[in-house]
Design an enzyme around this catalytic site. Sequence first.
Site, short mmCIF file in Angstrom:
data_model
loop_
_atom_site.label_atom_id
_atom_site.label_comp_id
_atom_site.label_asym_id
_atom_site.label_seq_id
_atom_site.Cartn_x
_atom_site.Cartn_y
_atom_site.Cartn_z
N SER A 11 0.83 -1.20 0.00
CA SER A 11 0.00 0.00 0.00
C SER A 11 0.86 1.25 0.00
O SER A 11 2.01 1.22 0.43
CB SER A 11 -0.90 0.02 1.24
OG SER A 11 -1.64 1.21 1.31
N HIS A 12 0.26 2.33 -0.43
CA HIS A 12 0.92 3.63 -0.35
C HIS A 12 1.03 4.10 1.10
O HIS A 12 1.85 4.94 1.42
CB HIS A 12 0.12 4.67 -1.13
CG HIS A 12 0.18 4.49 -2.60
ND1 HIS A 12 -0.50 3.51 -3.26
CD2 HIS A 12 0.89 5.16 -3.53
CE1 HIS A 12 -0.24 3.59 -4.55
NE2 HIS A 12 0.60 4.58 -4.74
N SER A 13 0.20 3.54 1.95
CA SER A 13 0.13 3.97 3.34
C SER A 13 0.54 2.84 4.27
O SER A 13 -0.07 1.76 4.26
CB SER A 13 -1.31 4.40 3.66
OG SER A 13 -1.51 4.51 5.05
N LEU A 71 -3.15 0.22 -5.30
CA LEU A 71 -3.43 0.89 -6.57
C LEU A 71 -2.20 1.60 -7.10
O LEU A 71 -1.21 1.73 -6.40
CB LEU A 71 -4.58 1.89 -6.40
CG LEU A 71 -4.44 2.91 -5.27
CD1 LEU A 71 -3.92 4.24 -5.78
CD2 LEU A 71 -5.78 3.11 -4.60
N SER A 73 0.98 3.25 -8.20
CA SER A 73 2.41 2.93 -8.15
C SER A 73 2.72 1.70 -7.32
O SER A 73 3.77 1.09 -7.50
CB SER A 73 3.22 4.12 -7.65
OG SER A 73 2.96 4.38 -6.29
#
Length: 130
Positions: A11-13, A71, A73
């Site tokens: 995840s980005h986070s 999602l 990148s």
Amino acid sequence: MDEPVGIVLVSHSAELAAGLADLVRQIGSSEVPVLVAGGTDDGRIGTSYARVQQAIADANRGAGVVVLPDLGSSVLTTRTVLEDHPDPAVVVVDAPFVEGAVAAVVTASVGGDLAAVVAAAEEARDVRKF
């Protein structure tokens, strides 16, 4: 139980990945290795190649690894890691992040092999909520 399929949540986070990992560990089994690769190396929102690569290595107990990116990148970074380090036992899955992770972990926790875990995660794409 033989070694289960490992699950990697990208995840980005970091917080989102960690929260989802907590959820699926409670739903599934503590025997299923669930690793996270969230955020950048310096703690920002984004995706880290090194974190993805390490999470895959740590999740792999011999039965394969399913990688679920959230999602953008995270998908591109995961695909780059797999292109640079090809392994037929590591599969990136196009599935909804939460539902796919739950389906994957539950299937892995009951002894599903790599193909079954991939299929379960992918099938989560078509499950209606109501």
